[in-house]
Design a protein around this motif. Structure first.
Motif, short mmCIF file in Angstrom:
data_model
loop_
_atom_site.label_atom_id
_atom_site.label_comp_id
_atom_site.label_asym_id
_atom_site.label_seq_id
_atom_site.Cartn_x
_atom_site.Cartn_y
_atom_site.Cartn_z
N CYS A 151 3.37 7.36 -7.07
CA CYS A 151 4.40 6.43 -6.63
C CYS A 151 3.95 5.02 -7.05
CB CYS A 151 4.52 6.54 -5.12
SG CYS A 151 5.57 5.35 -4.33
N ALA A 152 4.91 4.19 -7.44
CA ALA A 152 4.57 2.84 -7.87
C ALA A 152 5.65 1.85 -7.43
CB ALA A 152 4.41 2.79 -9.39
N ALA A 153 5.26 0.59 -7.32
CA ALA A 153 6.19 -0.44 -6.87
C ALA A 153 6.08 -1.68 -7.76
CB ALA A 153 5.90 -0.83 -5.42
N HIS A 198 0.86 -1.18 0.00
CA HIS A 198 0.00 0.00 0.00
C HIS A 198 0.89 1.23 0.00
CE1 HIS A 198 -3.52 2.41 0.59
NE2 HIS A 198 -3.09 2.89 1.74
N LEU A 199 0.63 2.16 -0.93
CA LEU A 199 1.49 3.33 -1.11
C LEU A 199 0.71 4.61 -0.89
CD1 LEU A 199 3.19 2.12 -4.44
CD2 LEU A 199 4.09 1.91 -2.11
N VAL A 200 1.31 5.54 -0.15
CA VAL A 200 0.66 6.83 0.12
C VAL A 200 1.67 7.95 -0.13
CG1 VAL A 200 -0.50 8.26 1.81
CG2 VAL A 200 -0.87 5.79 1.82
N GLU A 201 1.32 8.83 -1.07
CA GLU A 201 2.18 9.96 -1.38
C GLU A 201 1.87 11.16 -0.50
OE1 GLU A 201 1.16 7.99 -5.45
OE2 GLU A 201 0.11 8.59 -3.62
N SER A 202 2.87 12.01 -0.30
CA SER A 202 2.69 13.27 0.43
C SER A 202 3.72 14.26 -0.06
CB SER A 202 2.81 13.05 1.94
OG SER A 202 4.11 12.58 2.28
N GLY A 203 3.51 15.54 0.28
CA GLY A 203 4.50 16.56 -0.03
C GLY A 203 4.21 17.41 -1.25
N GLY A 204 3.10 17.15 -1.91
CA GLY A 204 2.78 17.95 -3.08
C GLY A 204 2.28 19.33 -2.70
N GLY A 207 11.05 27.53 -10.65
CA GLY A 207 12.38 27.67 -10.09
C GLY A 207 12.51 27.16 -8.67
N GLY A 208 11.39 26.89 -8.06
CA GLY A 208 11.38 26.41 -6.68
C GLY A 208 11.58 24.91 -6.58
N SER A 209 11.44 24.42 -5.35
CA SER A 209 11.67 23.00 -5.07
C SER A 209 10.53 22.42 -4.24
CB SER A 209 12.98 22.82 -4.29
OG SER A 209 14.10 23.27 -5.03
N LEU A 210 10.35 21.13 -4.39
CA LEU A 210 9.44 20.34 -3.57
C LEU A 210 10.05 18.97 -3.36
CD1 LEU A 210 5.80 20.87 -4.95
CD2 LEU A 210 6.64 21.55 -2.70
N ARG A 211 9.70 18.34 -2.24
CA ARG A 211 10.10 16.95 -2.04
C ARG A 211 8.86 16.10 -1.79
NH1 ARG A 211 13.81 13.89 2.51
NH2 ARG A 211 11.99 14.29 3.81
N LEU A 212 8.67 15.14 -2.66
CA LEU A 212 7.58 14.19 -2.49
C LEU A 212 8.08 12.98 -1.70
CD1 LEU A 212 6.00 14.13 -6.07
CD2 LEU A 212 5.51 15.67 -4.16
N SER A 213 7.18 12.45 -0.89
CA SER A 213 7.47 11.22 -0.15
C SER A 213 6.41 10.19 -0.50
CB SER A 213 7.45 11.47 1.36
OG SER A 213 8.43 12.40 1.74
N CYS A 214 6.80 8.95 -0.43
CA CYS A 214 5.87 7.85 -0.65
C CYS A 214 6.12 6.80 0.43
CB CYS A 214 6.06 7.24 -2.03
SG CYS A 214 5.09 5.75 -2.33
N ALA A 215 5.17 6.66 1.32
CA ALA A 215 5.29 5.69 2.41
C ALA A 215 4.63 4.39 2.00
CB ALA A 215 4.63 6.24 3.67
N GLU A 275 4.57 -2.25 -16.00
CA GLU A 275 5.53 -3.11 -15.30
C GLU A 275 5.35 -3.04 -13.79
OE1 GLU A 275 9.59 -3.13 -17.67
OE2 GLU A 275 8.85 -1.08 -17.46
N TYR A 276 4.55 -2.09 -13.31
CA TYR A 276 4.40 -1.86 -11.89
C TYR A 276 3.08 -2.43 -11.39
CZ TYR A 276 8.54 1.03 -12.03
OH TYR A 276 9.84 1.46 -12.17
N ASN A 277 3.15 -3.10 -10.24
CA ASN A 277 1.98 -3.80 -9.72
C ASN A 277 1.15 -2.94 -8.76
OD1 ASN A 277 4.40 -5.73 -10.11
ND2 ASN A 277 2.63 -7.10 -10.21
N TYR A 278 1.79 -2.04 -8.06
CA TYR A 278 1.12 -1.28 -7.01
C TYR A 278 1.29 0.21 -7.24
CZ TYR A 278 1.41 -5.88 -4.88
OH TYR A 278 1.32 -7.23 -4.66
N TRP A 279 0.23 0.95 -6.93
CA TRP A 279 0.21 2.39 -7.19
C TRP A 279 -0.38 3.13 -6.00
CZ3 TRP A 279 2.01 4.64 -11.71
CH2 TRP A 279 2.38 3.75 -12.73
N GLY A 280 0.16 4.34 -5.75
CA GLY A 280 -0.45 5.24 -4.80
C GLY A 280 -1.63 5.95 -5.43
N GLN A 281 -2.29 6.78 -4.63
CA GLN A 281 -3.48 7.47 -5.11
C GLN A 281 -3.15 8.72 -5.91
OE1 GLN A 281 -2.23 7.83 -2.13
NE2 GLN A 281 -2.27 10.02 -1.72
N GLY A 282 -1.91 9.16 -5.83
CA GLY A 282 -1.46 10.33 -6.57
C GLY A 282 -1.53 11.60 -5.73
N ILE A 283 -0.69 12.56 -6.08
CA ILE A 283 -0.67 13.83 -5.37
C ILE A 283 -0.38 14.94 -6.38
CG2 ILE A 283 1.79 13.75 -4.76
CD1 ILE A 283 0.81 14.84 -1.96
N GLN A 284 -1.07 16.06 -6.19
CA GLN A 284 -0.97 17.17 -7.14
C GLN A 284 0.28 18.01 -6.87
OE1 GLN A 284 -3.18 18.01 -9.78
NE2 GLN A 284 -1.54 19.44 -10.30
#
Length: 124
Positions: free
Chosen positions: A96-98, A3-9, A15-23, A110-119
């Motif tokens: 995020c995918a695994a 089970h995958l959950v994205e965050s950080g969007g 020109g800026g930065s963001l860091r996405l996480s996938c737990a 090729e990926y079996n598992y997917w998160g719900q997505g984040i904007q």
């Protein structure tokens, strides 16, 4: 099962930065290749980056190479996507995918598992 959950969007200026996480929850996270994909409105899903089991091997699309960095922390069952020098063209829903096995795939099938997505929205 993974089970995958994205965050950080969110919203960032060009020109800026963001860091996405996938737990990830489930067994044997370190046995999965992890990938990031994105889909912009009215466009097909696009490969962004992938990382191997140990984090030593990575693979990027040409559109993000040199600006984005994928990393993983197997102790925390988490994969990250550091996004720098963001452009308006990076605006999309990021997924995020695994996938099991050692191959760093660039195709969504090729990926079996997917998160719900984040904007992620980059304003120009």
């Amino acid at each position: 099962q993974v089970h995958l959950v994205e965050s950080g969007g969110g919203l960032v200026q060009a020109g800026g930065s963001l860091r996405l996480s996938c737990a990830a929850s489930g067994r044997s996270f370190m046995n999965y290749v992890m990938g990031w994909f994105r889909q912009a409105p009215e466009k097909e899903r696009e490969f962004v980056a992938a990382i191997g089991w140990t984090g030593d091997s990575t693979y990027y699309s040409d559109s993000v190479k040199g600006r984005f960095t994928i990393a993983r922390d197997n102790a925390k069952n988490t994969v990250y996507l550091q996004m720098n020098s963001l452009k308006s063209g990076d605006t999309a829903v990021y997924y995020c995918a695994a996938r099991p096995g050692p191959v760093l795939g660039a195709f969504g099938d090729e990926y079996n598992y997917w998160g719900q997505g984040i904007q992620v929205t980059v304003s120009s």
